[in-house]
Design a protein around this motif. Structure first.
Motif, PDB file in Angstrom:
ATOM      1  N   ARG A 278       0.935  69.331  14.381  1.00 56.78           N
ATOM      2  CA  ARG A 278       2.101  69.592  15.242  1.00 56.78           C
ATOM      3  C   ARG A 278       3.392  69.077  14.609  1.00 56.78           C
ATOM      4  O   ARG A 278       4.455  69.650  14.793  1.00 56.78           O
TER       5      ARG A 278
ATOM      6  N   TRP B 119      -4.630  63.508  25.015  1.00 54.75           N
ATOM      7  CA  TRP B 119      -4.569  64.698  24.184  1.00 54.75           C
ATOM      8  C   TRP B 119      -3.160  65.262  24.013  1.00 54.75           C
ATOM      9  O   TRP B 119      -2.831  65.844  22.985  1.00 54.75           O
TER      10      TRP B 119
ATOM     11  N   LYS C  57       5.947  66.873  17.867  1.00 56.47           N
ATOM     12  CA  LYS C  57       7.154  67.714  18.010  1.00 56.47           C
ATOM     13  C   LYS C  57       8.412  66.850  17.932  1.00 56.47           C
ATOM     14  O   LYS C  57       9.412  67.236  17.338  1.00 56.47           O
TER      15      LYS C  57
ATOM     16  N   TRP D 280      -7.624  65.120  30.963  1.00 60.10           N
ATOM     17  CA  TRP D 280      -8.595  65.761  31.829  1.00 60.10           C
ATOM     18  C   TRP D 280      -9.974  65.400  31.333  1.00 60.10           C
ATOM     19  O   TRP D 280     -10.139  64.857  30.250  1.00 60.10           O
TER      20      TRP D 280
ATOM     21  N   GLY E  90      -3.501  74.478  34.553  1.00 59.56           N
ATOM     22  CA  GLY E  90      -2.096  74.704  34.890  1.00 59.56           C
ATOM     23  C   GLY E  90      -1.094  73.997  33.994  1.00 59.56           C
ATOM     24  O   GLY E  90       0.088  73.930  34.313  1.00 59.56           O
ATOM     25  N   GLN E  91      -1.533  73.459  32.858  1.00 53.79           N
ATOM     26  CA  GLN E  91      -0.559  72.838  31.935  1.00 53.79           C
ATOM     27  C   GLN E  91       0.445  73.879  31.446  1.00 53.79           C
ATOM     28  O   GLN E  91       1.622  73.589  31.282  1.00 53.79           O
TER      29      GLN E  91
ATOM     30  N   PHE F 118       3.834  74.578  33.300  1.00 52.02           N
ATOM     31  CA  PHE F 118       5.038  73.775  33.089  1.00 52.02           C
ATOM     32  C   PHE F 118       5.851  74.247  31.895  1.00 52.02           C
ATOM     33  O   PHE F 118       7.062  74.090  31.856  1.00 52.02           O
TER      34      PHE F 118
ATOM     35  N   GLU G 281       4.700  79.843  23.208  1.00 55.72           N
ATOM     36  CA  GLU G 281       4.173  79.051  22.077  1.00 55.72           C
ATOM     37  C   GLU G 281       3.872  77.615  22.534  1.00 55.72           C
ATOM     38  O   GLU G 281       2.851  77.030  22.181  1.00 55.72           O
ATOM     39  N   ALA G 282       4.787  77.065  23.325  1.00 63.37           N
ATOM     40  CA  ALA G 282       4.580  75.702  23.827  1.00 63.37           C
ATOM     41  C   ALA G 282       3.364  75.658  24.752  1.00 63.37           C
ATOM     42  O   ALA G 282       2.585  74.702  24.724  1.00 63.37           O
TER      43      ALA G 282
ATOM     44  N   VAL H 212       0.748  77.590  24.515  1.00 60.88           N
ATOM     45  CA  VAL H 212      -0.413  77.654  23.616  1.00 60.88           C
ATOM     46  C   VAL H 212      -0.783  76.241  23.159  1.00 60.88           C
ATOM     47  O   VAL H 212      -1.944  75.838  23.177  1.00 60.88           O
ATOM     48  N   ASP H 213       0.250  75.454  22.800  1.00 61.59           N
ATOM     49  CA  ASP H 213       0.003  74.088  22.297  1.00 61.59           C
ATOM     50  C   ASP H 213      -0.593  73.172  23.359  1.00 61.59           C
ATOM     51  O   ASP H 213      -1.418  72.327  23.039  1.00 61.59           O
ATOM     52  N   VAL H 214      -0.131  73.307  24.595  1.00 63.65           N
ATOM     53  CA  VAL H 214      -0.559  72.317  25.599  1.00 63.65           C
ATOM     54  C   VAL H 214      -1.819  72.728  26.346  1.00 63.65           C
ATOM     55  O   VAL H 214      -2.336  71.951  27.141  1.00 63.65           O
ATOM     56  N   CYS H 215      -2.333  73.921  26.102  1.00 63.36           N
ATOM     57  CA  CYS H 215      -3.528  74.337  26.839  1.00 63.36           C
ATOM     58  C   CYS H 215      -4.732  73.540  26.348  1.00 63.36           C
ATOM     59  O   CYS H 215      -5.138  73.664  25.195  1.00 63.36           O
ATOM     60  N   PRO H 216      -5.318  72.702  27.218  1.00 61.93           N
ATOM     61  CA  PRO H 216      -6.427  71.845  26.782  1.00 61.93           C
ATOM     62  C   PRO H 216      -7.620  72.640  26.275  1.00 61.93           C
ATOM     63  O   PRO H 216      -8.372  72.152  25.434  1.00 61.93           O
ATOM     64  N   MET H 217      -7.808  73.832  26.811  1.00 60.68           N
ATOM     65  CA  MET H 217      -8.962  74.616  26.398  1.00 60.68           C
ATOM     66  C   MET H 217      -8.642  75.516  25.209  1.00 60.68           C
ATOM     67  O   MET H 217      -9.497  76.241  24.728  1.00 60.68           O
ATOM     68  N   GLN H 218      -7.364  75.486  24.769  1.00 60.83           N
ATOM     69  CA  GLN H 218      -6.922  76.364  23.679  1.00 60.83           C
ATOM     70  C   GLN H 218      -7.331  77.809  23.988  1.00 60.83           C
ATOM     71  O   GLN H 218      -7.896  78.506  23.153  1.00 60.83           O
TER      72      GLN H 218
END
Ligand SMILES: Cc1cc2nc3c(=O)[nH]c(=O)nc-3n(C[C@H](O)[C@H](O)[C@H](O)COP(=O)(O)OP(=O)(O)OC[C@H]3O[C@@H](n4cnc5c(N)ncnc54)[C@H](O)[C@@H]3O)c2cc1C
Ligand code: SF4
Lengths: 403, 63
Positions: free
Chosen positions: A16, A297, A305, A336, B15-16, B19, B48-49, B51-57
């Motif tokens: 990142r 995480w 960033k 989580w 729901g990340q 935001f 894009e942001a 994509v980065d914060v999704c825990p499950m990718q």
């Protein structure tokens, strides 16, 4: 040609930071050095869904972005030392590399029990660890977990799902009690027990017995647990060994300011050395000015960033650096966990709550619930079991600092 | 326009993403993710942001 920016640690934090540096307009040489052989990948599935199916790099790899296509990835390479005055690092094959700016992204390694080596002992941090463990989680295998934190409880749940007999051994009074507090911890233990996981709380492991491989785990009270597999999830240590000869503040990770710039033991802030991810100890002014390490995480991404944009401005030398570095940086800690049917989600820092500051905000502890963590009147964290949409508004409350 | 895909087999409805790109992602009253499969180019940085914060990718931008 000037020396490259060197990022040490080729995992989420390093990736990142590299992406953010490019986004900030830095087009010069960029080298990322990591001792794992794999390109950056996502660790959380290694104790959860992926551990219960097929563990492969493909299943967990972060997608590569065009912006970092020209990064020089030196994988399978360990950095052994650094000279902050000469601006060089040394790698494990003796190569000396110059750098113009340095990013510290070396994360953590699992702490291990101080017991003699024997086949059947595992830990779970890397993809290779998870691959080795996956092969041993066969139906009927007797699995002992040392440690009852998040990773220990997740591996316990996954092993149980795979048909193993699972016992969790921990000196704590309840599993995950330090981060979550007693209320949720007791409930999580109840749910694990309902799925057939056994606990030995207030106990430690004294001895490992077996011939060629593990056969028995002996506890401090003399109880003998038959065991084929021992998974050690007793916490982590920071990978700061390669920084030992520097004057950086290495008391618990590496100290940084809110611009993620490294700070030396005499309090000097460096413009050319940055710290990101699990290893960074930095103040989050959302809560107070106490520097803390946060092993969640979202932190490698948020700090990466941040470091990338500040360092990018410093390298650009276009007069924006002071302004960018002074911007407010208050990332919302988020984590989580999945254990059996439990889907737990948290925002904020539950550990900051007063001892009597933990209360149910909505729902029912035995089903779906939202638990609030208060320091004085102020909400510092929420943890939800289920109730996902209802949890989101509390995030704003934590950020706003209201009770 | 950008095209967005969420692997709903992976998505845990955390729901990340909401935001980062509130115009694109939304959690409905049943705690389930809803999202736009196409969005204006001006949403690219936000997605894009996400994509980065999704825990499950689980989120992909399809090029
Ligand atoms: C099994 C597991 C499950 C998790 N689950 C969750 C979860 O559900 N929710 C959550 O919020 N968080 C979870 N986490 C935590 C999260 O994954 C971490 O916060 C995150 O991986 C930290 O990223 P990082 O880049 O800072 O450090 P790391 O991922 O530790 O990366 C550091 C890298 O640097 C390398 N390195 C170290 N020293 C050197 C050296 N001298 N030279 C070269 N390279 C070096 C390491 O090998 C490693 O590849 C989990 C972690 C694990 C291990
Ligand atoms: S962040 Fe990922 S897992 Fe969470 S709701 Fe969005 S797509 Fe689903």
């Amino acid at each position: 040609m000037s020396a490259p920016v060197v990022i040490v640690g080729a995992a989420m934090g390093g990736l990142r930071t590299a992406e953010a540096l490019r986004r900030a307009g830095y087009a010069g040489a960029l080298t990322v050095i990591g001792d794992e052989v794999h390109a950056p990948y996502n660790r959380p599935p290694l104790s959860k869904d992926v551990l219960s199916t097929v563990v492969s790099h493909e299943a967990v790899a972060f997608p590569a972005r065009a912006a970092t296509a020209d990064v020089d990835w030196m994988l399978g390479t360990r950095v052994t030392s650094v000279d902050l005055d000469a601006h060089t690092i040394v790698t494990d094959d003796g190569t000396v590399l110059p750098w113009r700016a340095l990013v510290i992204a070396t994360g953590l390694r699992p702490r291990r029990l101080q017991l003699p080596p024997i086949a059947g002992r595992h830990s779970v941090r890397t993809l290779d660890d998870a691959m080795a463990l996956r092969g041993e989680l066969v139906p009927g295998a007797r699995v002992v977990l040392a440690g009852s934190g998040f990773i220990g409880c997740e591996v316990a749940a996954t092993a149980r799902k795979l048909g193993c007999e699972v016992t969790v051994v921990s000196p704590s009074v309840e599993p995950i009690v330090r981060p979550l507090g007693r209320l949720l911890a007791t409930e999580l233990r109840r749910r694990h027990e309902a799925h057939g996981v056994s606990f030995r709380l207030g106990r430690t492991i004294a001895q490992l017995d077996g011939g060629n491989r593990l056969d028995e785990v002996v506890l401090d009270d003399g109880e003998i647990l038959p065991a084929d597999v021992l998974v050690e999830a007793i916490g982590s240590d920071c990978n700061t060994g390669w920084l030992a000869s520097t004057d950086l503040d290495l008391r618990d990770g590496v100290l940084a300011d809110p611009a993620m710039r490294a700070i030396s033991i005499d309090g000097r802030v460096r413009d050319d050395v940055y710290v990101v991810g699990d290893i960074a100890r930095f103040p989050n002014l959302m809560f107070d000015d106490v520097p803390r390490r946060v092993e969640h995480w979202n932190i490698p991404t948020d700090t990466g960033k941040r470091a990338g944009s500040v360092l990018g401005a410093w390298l650009a030398d276009d007069g924006t650096y002071a302004e960018v570095a002074a911007q407010r940086f208050t990332p919302m800690p988020a984590f989580w966990s999945n254990q059996f049917e439990v889907s737990l989600q948290a925002y904020g820092l539950p550990g900051l709550a007063d001892p009597d500051g933990i209360r149910i905000l909505a729902g029912d502890i035995a089903a779906e619930v939202i638990v609030g963590y208060f320091r004085g009147e102020r909400l510092v964290a929420v943890v939800g079991l289920g109730l996902k949409a209802a949890l989101l508004p509390y995030r704003e409350q934590i950020a706003a600092g209201v009770g | 326009m950008i095209k967005i895909q969420v692997d709903m087999a992976l998505c845990q409805h955390y729901g990340q993403c909401v935001f980062e790109a509130p115009n694109v992602f939304h959690l409905n009253d049943d705690d389930k993710l809803e999202y736009l499969a196409e969005a204006d180019d001006s949403e690219r940085d936000n997605v894009e942001a996400a994509v980065d914060v999704c825990p499950m990718q689980a989120i992909r931008i399809v090029e």
